[in-house]
Write a protein that holds these residues in place. Structure first.
Motif, PDB file in Angstrom:
ATOM      1  N   LEU A 104     -15.718 -17.649  36.374  1.00  9.56           N
ATOM      2  CA  LEU A 104     -16.024 -17.398  37.782  1.00  9.56           C
ATOM      3  C   LEU A 104     -14.898 -16.645  38.479  1.00  9.56           C
ATOM      4  O   LEU A 104     -15.152 -15.802  39.351  1.00  9.56           O
ATOM      5  N   LEU A 107     -15.435 -13.035  37.503  1.00 10.96           N
ATOM      6  CA  LEU A 107     -16.585 -12.430  38.190  1.00 10.96           C
ATOM      7  C   LEU A 107     -16.281 -12.183  39.662  1.00 10.96           C
ATOM      8  O   LEU A 107     -16.693 -11.165  40.228  1.00 10.96           O
ATOM      9  N   ILE A 113     -19.787 -10.220  40.767  1.00 10.54           N
ATOM     10  CA  ILE A 113     -20.744 -11.198  41.283  1.00 10.54           C
ATOM     11  C   ILE A 113     -21.454 -10.657  42.525  1.00 10.54           C
ATOM     12  O   ILE A 113     -22.627 -10.936  42.749  1.00 10.54           O
ATOM     13  N   ILE A 226     -23.986 -19.854  39.377  1.00 10.72           N
ATOM     14  CA  ILE A 226     -24.089 -18.497  39.909  1.00 10.72           C
ATOM     15  C   ILE A 226     -25.246 -18.374  40.893  1.00 10.72           C
ATOM     16  O   ILE A 226     -25.113 -17.769  41.960  1.00 10.72           O
ATOM     17  N   SER A 254     -17.039 -17.377  44.386  1.00 16.79           N
ATOM     18  CA  SER A 254     -16.775 -17.384  42.947  1.00 16.79           C
ATOM     19  C   SER A 254     -15.294 -17.615  42.669  1.00 16.79           C
ATOM     20  O   SER A 254     -14.919 -18.385  41.775  1.00 16.79           O
TER      21      SER A 254
END
Length: 389
Positions: A104, A107, A113, A226, A254
């Protein structure tokens, strides 16, 4: 966006005393999700209670100070459920938290993301919200069934208070009445570990435990995080707070989730995330600023360190927590976006919601995207045919 955003901005016009009471009530709005899963992990899976509570406390306080809005902190649901139902070691749990945190963080820091979030159709997001609302409602009914009369009384109190007396702190009133009725009726609370004072430093995972953590815990949790904890959370915060929510982007959610898991899970915290349902719960019960997360985090710190603190929250009847969770489920699932959707989007919303409920949000997302693709092609075909005629 309009009505909820206006309500959010008006929340700042309350007097200081009323603001504090409502923020405190809003802070308790999401404990119907937080307490059952975290205390279940402590009581059933045997995790040390102090590190688990400290993890939530630190993440909640940091979240409130950073976002300045009632952004929630929750246990990662897939990880918690698997922890309660399968043989997963504490070291594999640590491995899963570190791996999820690293993914995360990557991302979010790269902005990937955000790009992914923009690709998700609105009909699919509405279906995911409805499906997650149904999941929360199902969990709520299970908790209420432990003492159905108490659960129904608390649910009625919450509904009446929120409808007729919106300025009253509904969650505080519901929680207080639940504890009184629970003591009178002998309603069951949540399980405690045999020795709630245990504080143990976990060992580092072995290679096999890294593999177990990735295959059993990381893969099913990542899709849920997500979709619900990042993309939908940013969307719901935007619906409620409009321009005030500019800090709450998928990329930042994230990153904060990644950092929390990387630095807290190795010390015994349960893997944690944000969550769209938690936003709805905090908001519905009065939270309008980052003060609510800070208050809840501070309360968890006290519970972790004050003797008897864990016994106090375990005394809250499970049925009362279920009633709080039901209100949050309705708030999350029945959004304004759902009612204003085009009729051609209803099948997409329904398919996404049902698959999310019966399987999980990741498969719901895939089913939603597939059905939205079919819907868009069908609409284009009808328009093209009309032009040809």
């Amino acid at each position: 966006m309009g009505s909820t955003g206006m309500q959010g901005s008006n929340g700042h016009k309350r007097s200081a005393g009323k603001n504090l009471i409502h923020e405190l009530s809003g802070a308790l709005g999401d404990i119907g999700t937080l307490l059952p899963l975290s205390l279940g992990a402590i009581g059933v899976a045997g995790l040390a209670p102090v590190p688990v509570l400290l993890g939530f406390a630190v993440f909640y306080i940091a979240t409130g100070l950073y976002y300045r809005l009632p952004v929630p902190v929750q246990p990662m649901k897939a990880v918690a459920a698997l922890l309660l139902t399968t043989q997963v070691s504490a070291q594999s749990l640590i491995a899963s938290g570190v791996l999820i945190g690293a993914i995360l963080l990557l991302l979010g820091s790269t902005g990937w993301i955000n790009r992914a979030a923009r690709l998700v159709p609105g009909s699919v997001l509405s279906g995911l919200q409805l499906g997650l609302g149904l999941l929360l409602a199902s969990m709520s009914l299970e908790l209420m069934a432990t003492s159905l009369p108490l659960g129904l009384v608390i649910l009625a109190l919450l509904a009446i208070t929120l409808k007729l007396f919106p300025s009253w702190p509904a969650a505080l009133l519901g929680l207080a009445l639940a504890m009184v009725l629970g003591a009178l009726l002998g309603s069951p609370g949540l399980p405690l570990p045999a020795d709630p004072a245990i504080f143990s430093m976990p060992q580092l995972p072995s290679m096999d435990e890294w593999q177990q953590g990735f295959s059993i815990l990381v893969l099913p949790q990542l899709a849920l995080t997500i979709t619900n904890a990042i993309v939908l959370t940013a969307l719901v915060v935007g619906d409620y707070f409009g321009d005030q929510s500019h800090r709450v982007s998928p990329a930042r959610l994230s990153v904060t989730t990644g950092l929390a898991n990387l630095f807290l899970v190795p010390f015994g915290a349960l893997p944690m995330c944000h969550g769209a349902g938690g936003v709805a719960a905090h908001y519905r019960f009065g939270a309008r600023t980052g003060l609510a997360p800070v208050l809840l985090g501070t309360g968890l710190l006290l519970i972790a360190f004050v003797p008897g603190g864990l016994s106090f929250i375990a005394a809250v009847p499970a049925a009362g927590l279920g009633a709080l969770l039901m209100v949050a489920a309705v708030e999350l699932g029945l959004t304004k976006r759902l009612w204003v959707a085009k009729p051609s989007c209803w099948p997409v919303i329904g398919i996404t919601a049902l698959v999310t409920f019966w399987a999980d949000p990741f498969f719901g997302f895939l089913a939603g995207v597939a059905s939205e693709t079919f819907r868009a092609a069908w609409v284009r075909g009808r328009i093209s045919g009309a032009h040809q005629d």
